[in-house]
Design a protein around this motif. Structure first.
Motif, PDB file in Angstrom:
ATOM      1  N   LYS A 128      35.415  47.761  42.362  1.00  0.00           N
ATOM      2  CA  LYS A 128      35.868  49.154  42.400  1.00  0.00           C
ATOM      3  C   LYS A 128      37.382  49.212  42.606  1.00  0.00           C
ATOM      4  O   LYS A 128      38.084  49.973  41.933  1.00  0.00           O
ATOM      5  CB  LYS A 128      35.144  49.901  43.529  1.00  0.00           C
ATOM      6  N   HIS A 129      37.895  48.388  43.511  1.00  0.00           N
ATOM      7  CA  HIS A 129      39.333  48.382  43.769  1.00  0.00           C
ATOM      8  C   HIS A 129      40.107  47.916  42.531  1.00  0.00           C
ATOM      9  O   HIS A 129      41.150  48.495  42.190  1.00  0.00           O
ATOM     10  CB  HIS A 129      39.651  47.498  44.984  1.00  0.00           C
ATOM     11  N   TYR A 130      39.596  46.899  41.860  1.00  0.00           N
ATOM     12  CA  TYR A 130      40.253  46.417  40.643  1.00  0.00           C
ATOM     13  C   TYR A 130      40.248  47.509  39.568  1.00  0.00           C
ATOM     14  O   TYR A 130      41.235  47.705  38.869  1.00  0.00           O
ATOM     15  CB  TYR A 130      39.578  45.130  40.156  1.00  0.00           C
ATOM     16  N   SER A 131      39.159  48.247  39.459  1.00  0.00           N
ATOM     17  CA  SER A 131      39.105  49.380  38.514  1.00  0.00           C
ATOM     18  C   SER A 131      40.202  50.390  38.832  1.00  0.00           C
ATOM     19  O   SER A 131      40.855  50.919  37.923  1.00  0.00           O
ATOM     20  CB  SER A 131      37.732  50.063  38.574  1.00  0.00           C
ATOM     21  N   GLU A 132      40.409  50.656  40.119  1.00  0.00           N
ATOM     22  CA  GLU A 132      41.457  51.597  40.538  1.00  0.00           C
ATOM     23  C   GLU A 132      42.844  51.068  40.179  1.00  0.00           C
ATOM     24  O   GLU A 132      43.712  51.833  39.749  1.00  0.00           O
ATOM     25  CB  GLU A 132      41.346  51.861  42.046  1.00  0.00           C
ATOM     26  N   ILE A 133      43.043  49.761  40.340  1.00  0.00           N
ATOM     27  CA  ILE A 133      44.327  49.131  39.966  1.00  0.00           C
ATOM     28  C   ILE A 133      44.577  49.322  38.465  1.00  0.00           C
ATOM     29  O   ILE A 133      45.689  49.646  38.034  1.00  0.00           O
ATOM     30  CB  ILE A 133      44.316  47.623  40.319  1.00  0.00           C
ATOM     31  N   LYS A 134      43.537  49.137  37.661  1.00  0.00           N
ATOM     32  CA  LYS A 134      43.656  49.292  36.207  1.00  0.00           C
ATOM     33  C   LYS A 134      44.049  50.735  35.851  1.00  0.00           C
ATOM     34  O   LYS A 134      44.960  50.955  35.048  1.00  0.00           O
ATOM     35  CB  LYS A 134      42.337  48.931  35.523  1.00  0.00           C
ATOM     36  N   TYR A 145      50.671  46.053  30.547  1.00  0.00           N
ATOM     37  CA  TYR A 145      49.477  46.229  31.381  1.00  0.00           C
ATOM     38  C   TYR A 145      49.121  44.912  32.076  1.00  0.00           C
ATOM     39  O   TYR A 145      48.863  44.884  33.285  1.00  0.00           O
ATOM     40  CB  TYR A 145      48.343  46.720  30.483  1.00  0.00           C
ATOM     41  N   SER A 146      49.122  43.825  31.319  1.00  0.00           N
ATOM     42  CA  SER A 146      48.798  42.512  31.890  1.00  0.00           C
ATOM     43  C   SER A 146      49.812  42.104  32.950  1.00  0.00           C
ATOM     44  O   SER A 146      49.437  41.595  34.012  1.00  0.00           O
ATOM     45  CB  SER A 146      48.730  41.455  30.789  1.00  0.00           C
ATOM     46  N   ASP A 147      51.102  42.319  32.667  1.00  0.00           N
ATOM     47  CA  ASP A 147      52.150  41.991  33.641  1.00  0.00           C
ATOM     48  C   ASP A 147      51.997  42.814  34.916  1.00  0.00           C
ATOM     49  O   ASP A 147      52.151  42.295  36.017  1.00  0.00           O
ATOM     50  CB  ASP A 147      53.546  42.230  33.053  1.00  0.00           C
ATOM     51  N   GLU A 148      51.690  44.090  34.754  1.00  0.00           N
ATOM     52  CA  GLU A 148      51.589  45.003  35.889  1.00  0.00           C
ATOM     53  C   GLU A 148      50.489  44.570  36.864  1.00  0.00           C
ATOM     54  O   GLU A 148      50.633  44.714  38.066  1.00  0.00           O
ATOM     55  CB  GLU A 148      51.325  46.430  35.387  1.00  0.00           C
ATOM     56  N   LYS A 149      49.396  44.037  36.346  1.00  0.00           N
ATOM     57  CA  LYS A 149      48.286  43.685  37.229  1.00  0.00           C
ATOM     58  C   LYS A 149      48.159  42.178  37.490  1.00  0.00           C
ATOM     59  O   LYS A 149      47.235  41.732  38.164  1.00  0.00           O
ATOM     60  CB  LYS A 149      46.966  44.273  36.708  1.00  0.00           C
ATOM     61  N   ALA A 150      49.119  41.394  37.023  1.00  0.00           N
ATOM     62  CA  ALA A 150      49.052  39.930  37.159  1.00  0.00           C
ATOM     63  C   ALA A 150      48.955  39.480  38.614  1.00  0.00           C
ATOM     64  O   ALA A 150      48.145  38.603  38.945  1.00  0.00           O
ATOM     65  CB  ALA A 150      50.248  39.281  36.476  1.00  0.00           C
ATOM     66  N   ASP A 151      49.765  40.049  39.501  1.00  0.00           N
ATOM     67  CA  ASP A 151      49.719  39.650  40.914  1.00  0.00           C
ATOM     68  C   ASP A 151      48.349  39.943  41.514  1.00  0.00           C
ATOM     69  O   ASP A 151      47.821  39.153  42.291  1.00  0.00           O
ATOM     70  CB  ASP A 151      50.807  40.356  41.723  1.00  0.00           C
ATOM     71  N   TYR A 152      47.780  41.087  41.145  1.00  0.00           N
ATOM     72  CA  TYR A 152      46.459  41.440  41.675  1.00  0.00           C
ATOM     73  C   TYR A 152      45.396  40.454  41.176  1.00  0.00           C
ATOM     74  O   TYR A 152      44.535  40.027  41.946  1.00  0.00           O
ATOM     75  CB  TYR A 152      46.074  42.881  41.303  1.00  0.00           C
ATOM     76  N   VAL A 153      45.468  40.081  39.906  1.00  0.00           N
ATOM     77  CA  VAL A 153      44.503  39.124  39.348  1.00  0.00           C
ATOM     78  C   VAL A 153      44.651  37.767  40.042  1.00  0.00           C
ATOM     79  O   VAL A 153      43.640  37.123  40.374  1.00  0.00           O
ATOM     80  CB  VAL A 153      44.655  39.010  37.814  1.00  0.00           C
ATOM     81  N   ASN A 154      45.881  37.337  40.291  1.00  0.00           N
ATOM     82  CA  ASN A 154      46.091  36.082  41.027  1.00  0.00           C
ATOM     83  C   ASN A 154      45.491  36.161  42.426  1.00  0.00           C
ATOM     84  O   ASN A 154      44.893  35.204  42.915  1.00  0.00           O
ATOM     85  CB  ASN A 154      47.578  35.730  41.090  1.00  0.00           C
ATOM     86  N   ASN A 155      45.643  37.312  43.066  1.00  0.00           N
ATOM     87  CA  ASN A 155      45.059  37.523  44.388  1.00  0.00           C
ATOM     88  C   ASN A 155      43.527  37.482  44.317  1.00  0.00           C
ATOM     89  O   ASN A 155      42.876  36.906  45.198  1.00  0.00           O
ATOM     90  CB  ASN A 155      45.545  38.856  44.965  1.00  0.00           C
TER      91      ASN A 155
END
Length: 174
Positions: free
Chosen positions: A131-137, A151-161
């Motif tokens: 759910k949180h990842y959906s909100e990040i997207k 889009y990929s750059d914007e969420k890259a840190d979150y995906v690494n986390n």
């Protein structure tokens, strides 16, 4: 066509698992006995997640050296190849027709294989994280990051986390 493209995110679609299964059959034929395993990954593989309406397919092989017949089979299926496309150890192909697909061709049980499935399984097992990842997207799209690369750059840190959380949860299970 270049690798960057306009993207959007949508609510989860119950048809995504069936679309994966149908395309998996085509991919099995295209790769023949070279394929070890094929998995549905990415947000379309996690029930309830907001996602780009593009089915992500992970193809596990012994080697990334594809012979011409496999490449020709993929072209016949409508796939366009982009080489590594900025991700070491992955060959990226995509198909944009009635339904959209991304293929990540990687070494089976290699780093790309393991990491992508770790994230998928972590999100499947942790609805709050999904759910949180959906909100990040959604937040990323709402900030104007509506091309694939932005889009990929914007969420890259979150995906690494997410990957680190997934690895930690595997250690905690042992």
């Amino acid at each position: 066509m270049g690798i960057d493209e306009i993207i959007r995110v949508v609510q989860y679609d119950d048809k995504w698992p069936a679309l994966f299964q149908n395309e998996k059959a085509n991919i099995l034929q295209a790769f023949g006995e070279d394929v070890i395993d094929i998995q549905h990954f990415g947000s379309t593989s996690v029930q309830g997640m907001i996602a780009k309406p593009i089915i992500d397919i992970l193809v596990g092989l012994k080697t990334l050296e594809l012979n011409n017949s496999i490449i020709n089979n993929l072209i016949e299926l409508g796939y366009e190849g982009f080489g590594e496309a900025g991700v070491k150890g992955r060959l990226y192909f995509r198909k944009r027709q009635e339904h959209a697909y991304n293929l990540a061709v990687v070494i089976w049980n290699g780093e790309q294989w393991v990491n992508n499935l770790l994230i998928r399984n972590f999100l499947r097992d942790n609805p709050n994280a999904a759910k949180h990842y959906s909100e990040i997207k959604l937040h990323s799209i709402n900030k104007g990051h509506t091309t694939l690369l932005a889009y990929s750059d914007e969420k890259a840190d979150y995906v690494n986390n997410l990957l680190e959380q997934a690895k930690k949860s595997m250690v905690d299970k042992d």
